[in-house]
Design an enzyme around this catalytic site. Structure first.
Site, PDB file in Angstrom:
ATOM      1  N   GLY A  22       0.819  -1.198   0.000  1.00  0.00           N
ATOM      2  CA  GLY A  22       0.000   0.000   0.000  1.00  0.00           C
ATOM      3  C   GLY A  22       0.851   1.244   0.000  1.00  0.00           C
ATOM      4  CB  THR A  23       4.466   1.672   0.404  1.00  0.00           C
ATOM      5  OG1 THR A  23       4.912   0.641  -0.501  1.00  0.00           O
ATOM      6  CG2 THR A  23       4.346   1.065   1.796  1.00  0.00           C
TER       7      THR A  23
ATOM      8  NE  ARG B 114      16.334   9.190  -8.256  1.00  0.00           N
ATOM      9  CZ  ARG B 114      16.200   7.957  -8.722  1.00  0.00           C
ATOM     10  NH1 ARG B 114      16.938   6.981  -8.227  1.00  0.00           N
ATOM     11  NH2 ARG B 114      15.348   7.692  -9.698  1.00  0.00           N
ATOM     12  CB  ILE B 115      12.130  12.290  -2.820  1.00  0.00           C
ATOM     13  CG1 ILE B 115      12.711  12.697  -1.469  1.00  0.00           C
ATOM     14  CG2 ILE B 115      10.639  11.991  -2.702  1.00  0.00           C
ATOM     15  CD1 ILE B 115      12.611  11.650  -0.388  1.00  0.00           C
TER      16      ILE B 115
ATOM     17  CG  ASN C 134       5.511   9.558  -6.639  1.00  0.00           C
ATOM     18  OD1 ASN C 134       4.988  10.510  -6.082  1.00  0.00           O
ATOM     19  ND2 ASN C 134       4.908   8.894  -7.616  1.00  0.00           N
TER      20      ASN C 134
ATOM     21  CE  LYS D 217      20.935   9.344   3.331  1.00  0.00           C
ATOM     22  NZ  LYS D 217      21.261  10.366   4.346  1.00  0.00           N
ATOM     23  N   GLY D 218      14.942   5.757   1.787  1.00  0.00           N
ATOM     24  CA  GLY D 218      13.725   5.124   2.291  1.00  0.00           C
ATOM     25  C   GLY D 218      13.000   5.990   3.297  1.00  0.00           C
ATOM     26  CB  VAL D 219      10.200   7.983   3.308  1.00  0.00           C
ATOM     27  CG1 VAL D 219      11.264   8.900   2.725  1.00  0.00           C
ATOM     28  CG2 VAL D 219       9.288   7.448   2.209  1.00  0.00           C
TER      29      VAL D 219
ATOM     30  CD  GLU E  84      10.595   0.296   8.850  1.00  0.00           C
ATOM     31  OE1 GLU E  84      10.623  -0.499   9.789  1.00  0.00           O
ATOM     32  OE2 GLU E  84      11.247   0.141   7.802  1.00  0.00           O
TER      33      GLU E  84
END
Length: 740
Positions: free
Chosen positions: A472-473, A624-625, A627, A697-699, A701
């Protein structure tokens, strides 16, 4: 709720709508329990009414009299199953022992029988009529329960060393100011909207399992070990997952039972757990205790950090979070000491739950940092920035990037933090006391090994295939975007297929590893395709057609094998075994973390002590984002999760019976829309070329770490009362004397 997305920088992808959005809003997205199977039987689990003891007898008479009941499986007639290695030990299982292994009971809600019938209703009625008799023993429920066993984590897991640097005790003894405080976090449950389910179907000697999973290769491998068959004979399918948060990352005991039943009955079998069964048949975030001591000089420079932690775990298998090695990397700590302990009780094995160690350890650290700022008479933000660091002081390894100062500067400006009156109880609006608090958010940047297959056709269409997962991410969306970027192909021409072990092994959807890992592998595969074609990503249609003509092929397919630099194996082999090879965070040549700064306003009614959170500002730097739309959703959801942890969420335990008493969504409190007001998420530009090939890096959590501390700090500012055990509730405010 504020719906604005604030984006500023070219290092961010486009906020395109979700790839799978249309499927979900129209109901076309098929979750595993929706999978149609012909001639299915239905299973219903009967679970233990005691937390410790032994089954002395069954009476199946009334159960077998229910029309449609086909069979009853207990420990007396269950076919053989093998144990598996636990996920935390590099295996696949939540726990090592299979279900229905013996008459012994290890926790309340443990599986004691499975009723099989032609319909769900018959299976459920049969299960409710089954009589089970027990010889009950006194259980240990939680901390301070008689019979609970305390152990040093280093004795249970010798490889897990407590972080240490210098002489923290001596530094504390010499410190001009010392904070010495104890904090507690409660047990919590994941409670994803999608219930746990398993559907098993045999075709001759080939088994297909439909089950919501965060790592289908782990499900396949673990189940193969339990059944004693070759993994190649099992296919695991999980195209969409309705929330996981860690609860669906390991093989639970139910899966093998359903597979056995399907083989015995020679027909498909479907099992869907009830909500209350999900509280005990998967893991949960265990309760924790923290003793934090911080020393500082009068000018605000920290001289020592000592953080001891206690965590509850099962008597049967040890799951631990610990996590002080992460909090110890947060500031310029010249001396560090820590001891981690496990407390063994008679409950089910815990499991990772969204930012498993960080939510707990950072609540304690960030609360203590606020207490120290108050003791020093310093602004809490200024105190943190004074102790900013460019490296993990414990290991000496520098950060690949660390934009925490920028996060604080941007978030504080948006929040108007300089307008804060530092005196507790000094800000008021009529009968509402106003408090402002802040805290640091962080999460280690982790990647795992994975394999992606990409096919590029002469007509310009692309298929990306791997056994990844979307919880759902928005994972489908960012993987589509990454392939489009790397190949220079419009989004509409790209198809993404995931969630099936017929595809190459994708990353675990956990630990915020999915996007960074998957996009790194996609980049490798796409680069190989362009190299074969002799093209660049900006090639036009004419150049593409000519390139395919030169090779005399209609399509080019390449595999992207990604093994993170510094990983233990340096290969993708363990991915095929469903055993991710993690690296990053405090491991490796450099330290890798994503960071954020959170500012919170609370309002507390002076007479009723009702608590409200009217606004939250969070600024985050996570490389880097991919989206901004999906990233913002994840971070906003994390902030709401943090509000829940701070003010609402706790699994209540009957200490006498070691039983969960609020095992439903009516009594397990989480925020509703009226609890969530203005939430502003800010994406801080950051370029990190060292963390992984994708620079991600991931978002997933990051957003929920630190929020509870920011709220607790704001509560102190509003009331002068320091609440150190979560959740913060009206009764605690009424009972707690002022700390000023």
């Amino acid at each position: 709720m504020n719906e604005a997305v604030q984006v500023s920088n070219a290092n961010m992808g486009q906020p395109v709508p979700r790839y799978d959005g249309w499927l979900k809003v129209t109901g076309a997205a098929r979750y595993t329990s929706d999978t149609p199977v012909t001639d299915a039987a239905y299973a219903y689990l009967v679970t233990s009414a005691v937390a410790r003891g032994r089954i002395t007898a069954f009476d199946e008479t009334a159960t077998r009299a229910v029309p449609g009941v086909l069979d009853v499986m207990t420990h007396r007639n269950r076919p053989p199953l093998n144990p598996i290695k636990m996920f935390i030990e590099g295996g696949q299982g939540l726990m090592s022992a299979p279900a229905l292994e013996s008459a012994d009971i290890h926790h309340e809600g443990e599986i004691v029988a499975m009723v099989l019938a032609d319909s769900y209703e018959a299976a459920r009625e049969g299960g409710q009529r089954l009589v089970v008799r027990y010889d009950r023993a006194e259980p240990a429920a939680t901390f301070d329960s008689p019979g609970a066993d305390e152990q040093l984590l280093s004795d249970v897991v010798p490889a897990k060393a407590d972080p240490r640097l210098g002489d923290a005790e001596a530094a504390l003894a010499d410190a001009a100011v010392v904070i010495d405080a104890r904090y507690e976090t409660p047990p919590q449950h994941h409670n994803a909207i999608e219930l746990f389910s398993t559907t098993a179907r045999w075709d001759d000697d080939e088994l297909t399992v439909f089950e919501p999973s965060q790592i289908v290769y782990g499900l396949k491998e673990g189940l193969a070990i339990q059944l004693g068959i070759a993994p190649e004979r099992i296919r695991a399918v999980s195209h969409f997952v309705g929330g996981g948060f860690g609860a669906k990352a390991a093989v639970t005991q139910r899966t093998a039972l359903v597979a056995l039943a399907a083989r015995t009955l020679r027909r498909p079998v479907k099992l869907v757990l009830t909500r209350d069964q999900g509280f005990t048949l998967s893991g949960n975030r265990q309760e924790s205790r923290h003793h934090v001591r911080i020393g500082a000089s009068r000018d605000g420079r920290i001289t020592a950090y000592h953080h001891d932690i206690w965590e509850v775990t099962a008597r049967t298998d040890a799951w631990f979070n610990a996590g002080i090695d992460h909090s110890a990397a947060m500031y310029r700590f010249p001396a560090v000491a820590s001891t981690a302990r496990l407390v063994r009780v008679d409950r089910q094995v815990p499991m990772a739950m969204r930012a498993p160690s960080e939510v707990q350890s950072m609540f304690a650290l960030e609360s203590a940092m606020d207490e120290m700022a108050v003791a020093l008479g310093m602004d809490p933000m200024a105190f943190r920035l004074l102790n900013e660091t460019d490296r993990n002081m414990v290991t000496g390894k520098p950060f690949t990037s660390r934009s925490l100062v920028s996060c604080y500067e941007q978030a504080s400006a948006a929040f108007a933090w300089p307008d804060r009156d530092p005196r507790p109880r000094s800000m008021r609006d009529g009968e509402w006391l106003i408090g402002w608090g802040c805290a640091t958010a962080m999460y280690p940047t982790l990647t795992v090994n994975c394999v992606v297959r990409v096919r590029y056709d002469v007509d310009g269409s692309v298929i990306v295939q791997f056994a990844g997962h979307d919880l759902g991410t928005g994972a489908y969306t960012v993987f589509q975007q990454e392939a489009a970027l790397r190949l220079g192909v419009p989004l509409a021409r790209i198809k993404v297929e995931m969630g099936d072990t017929r595809l190459p092994p994708g990353p675990l959807a956990g630990g915020s590893t999915g996007s960074a890992t998957g996009c790194s592998a996609i980049a490798i595969a796409c680069a190989a395709i362009l190299k074969r074609l002799g093209l660049t990503a900006d090639a036009d249609d004419e150049a593409r057609t000519a390139a395919f003509a030169r090779l005399a092929v209609g399509s080019v397919e390449e595999q992207g094998d990604y093994a993170p630099a510094g990983s233990a194996t340096g290969s993708t082999a363990s991915a095929y075994r469903g055993s991710p090879d993690f690296t990053g965070g405090v491991h490796g040549a450099k330290t890798m973390f994503a960071f954020g700064a959170q500012f919170v306003e609370v309002r507390i009614h002076a007479r009723t002590h009702e608590i409200r959170v009217p606004r939250v500002v969070g600024a985050y730097a996570a490389g880097r984002i991919l989206n901004p739309r999906t990233a913002r959703s994840q971070l906003m959801g994390g902030l709401i999760w943090g509000i829940s942890s701070a003010l609402h969420e706790a699994t209540e335990i009957d200490r006498r019976e070691a039983r969960y008493v609020n095992d439903n969504l009516a009594e397990y409190l989480i925020p509703v829309c009226a609890d969530i007001r203005d939430i502003k998420v800010m994406l801080v530009p950051e370029v990190d070329t060292e963390c992984n090939p994708a620079g991600v890096k991931g978002v997933g959590e990051l957003g929920c770490v630190g929020t509870a501390a920011a709220i607790a700090n704001a509560v102190f500012h509003a009331t002068g009362k320091r609440i150190r055990d979560l959740p913060i509730t009206i009764d605690k405010l009424l009972q707690r004397p002022s700390d000023i």
